[in-house]
Every structure is written in C-alpha cells, then in structure tokens.
Design an enzyme around this catalytic site. Sequence first.
Site, PDB file in Angstrom:
ATOM      1  N   THR A  86       2.312  -8.430  -2.192  1.00  0.00           N
ATOM      2  CA  THR A  86       0.931  -8.795  -2.539  1.00  0.00           C
ATOM      3  C   THR A  86       0.804 -10.276  -2.856  1.00  0.00           C
ATOM      4  O   THR A  86       1.763 -10.928  -3.281  1.00  0.00           O
ATOM      5  CB  THR A  86       0.436  -7.995  -3.760  1.00  0.00           C
ATOM      6  N   GLU A 138      -4.299  -8.175  -7.099  1.00  0.00           N
ATOM      7  CA  GLU A 138      -3.200  -8.186  -6.132  1.00  0.00           C
ATOM      8  C   GLU A 138      -3.714  -7.687  -4.790  1.00  0.00           C
ATOM      9  O   GLU A 138      -4.211  -6.570  -4.686  1.00  0.00           O
ATOM     10  CB  GLU A 138      -2.047  -7.300  -6.608  1.00  0.00           C
TER      11      GLU A 138
END
Length: 337
Positions: A209, A263
């Site tokens: 992420t 994220e």
Amino acid sequence: MEIWKHPSDVPSDLANTVVTIGIFDGVHRGHHAILAKTVAVAQEKHSYAIALTFDPHPRLVHNPDEKLNLVSSLEDRIQRLESAGIDAVYVQHYDLSYAELSPNDFIQHQLIDELHAGSVVVGEDVRFGQHNSGDGVFLLHEGTRLGLDVYLIDDLCDDDGRRWSSTWVRELLSKGDVGGAAHVLGRPHRIRGIVQHGFKRGRELGFPTANLTGNNLGEVPVEGVYAGWLVQKVPGTDANVYLPAAISVGDNPQFDGKQRTVEAHVLGRSDLDLYGEEIAVDFIEWLRPMVKFDSVDSLLHQMDEDLRRSAEILGVPVAKRVDPKSVTAGINLHLPR
C-alpha cells in the site's frame, strides 16, 4: 491560468475585470453556478475572470483551536477554478490584520484598485470586511455608487431543497457516504498527501500500500474500506495517471494500530515506488467498516473480496493479491507518457 499572491503580481494594464469572491472549499455544485456566471460576464465584456480566494481558511485564523479539515487543498481548489474557466486566481493571505479591513476599503482598495474590477459576481450569502459586516445588499449599494456592476446569485439547492455546501460534504464524509459527497461536489472526493513508510504489513500479506498519514490530508472519510483511484502525476508533465485501488482508512485494528492512516493498494501492482511522492486519492464507493477479524486468514479472505468488489465498481479487471517477493518499492517507476 495565472496565480497571483501579491498586488504587484496583478498586471497593471488590466481593466474592467470580473471578480468573484469566496473560499471555494471543494468547488462544489453551488460554486459552479457562480463561476459559470463569472466566466460568462467576462467573455461578454472581453475581460479577465478572476477568483479572489483566501488562505488559510478564515475560520482557522479566528478560531485556531477549531478542528477544520478543508474539503480540498489549495492546489486542488486552484485546479478546479481553472477547469471552470477562471483566468486568474488571487490567493489572499488571510490574517487578523487583513480581517480588520472595512467593507468599504475591501471594495475600493482590493476589488477596484488592486484587481481592477468592473463587475463582481457573488452568492447571495456573501460576507466580507471587518466582522463580516459587508453583505450583498451593501455590495449592491456601493456598486451603484462606484460604478461597479454587481451580480448576486441565488443559493442553489438539490431537488430536495437543500443548499449545496462544503458543510454538507463534510457531513456525508463523516458517514462514509462518498457517493453522496461526489453528488454535491460534482466529482469524486479527493485527498492529497506524501507517501510515507509504514510497517509494511500489507506488503507481507500480498497487498502493498501507499500510506498517507498526518493532519494535512484534507477531510478524510470515516474509517472503513473504499474503492477508488490513486492519482499519480506523470513526471515532467501536467498529466495524471489514475490507478484503480482498494483504500483502507483507519488505525489497523487487526494489528492493534494506534495511528489513523489512509492506505491505498493499487489492484494487482507490485512494481510501484511511491515513497516520498505526493499522490491524490479519489474515493468512489464505501465497501465495508473497518473491523478486527478472528484470524489473519479471515482478514485475507475479506481483502480478496475487497479487491474483487473494487475492480467491479471501478470497471477494471479483477486482480488477486501479489507475491510479496515481487514488490519492488525502491525502484523508480517510469510511467508511459
């Protein structure tokens, strides 16, 4: 489009400009009508369409302890104003000294003397000058006296009669209703920030992420998982690349996290190197709340489903989790032009 921050930035040969005034936070549908009128009048008069906006937000200056996240950053605000056809944006630094400017001085010195206004286009709820004592009626009266054409635009509402506003956008985001927020804004809600190093748990699980943290991201939606787009600028150009993403907002309860982060996992990609890069994240649809699962396997099963649903919502091919060994963060990604 030109961006001015000081009186000396304004070309001295301008005349009869058309000026609109506002913070324009979010540049939502209500702002669109005011901007469209500003541009139309400027075209009719063969003059400049100018937006006068303020930074920082006046509420943060008068109430520094207030928690107020802007719906859009100044950069995004300026980009939206340009997209609306505005020729120049004057970014007025707002401080307590500027706030003492009387309504008369605001009109004469800033609008007429500095910005060379011949016309002003504002919403009917406009307020300006010391203690917000200037309003639309005052502006109309002074405009007649000074030879300034004033256009007051009625508040615009949705079909149910609610006025378009950035307050409404914040309300919707606090419920995770990013679709509703997009309806008010006329486009997806966006936040912006610098990609930070995290704990790399996502990478280890096959979901690398791009992590955004801090208090300067803008108005972040309520905790949960969303489908959306990671927006990356193509180096050396003004173009953007939109990458389909599953986005989590929260403190990672599965691993007893303490800090709220955003994220974004780009579907199926393991080759992105975004550390230290400014990116934007567009929120398209809420998927589910942020919860702690009984096991990591249960979490992985749900994350696989998040990828599937995100791909379906965004209209892109379904992608599976990536091989952690294939993640190449640290190697520059050269995007096609």
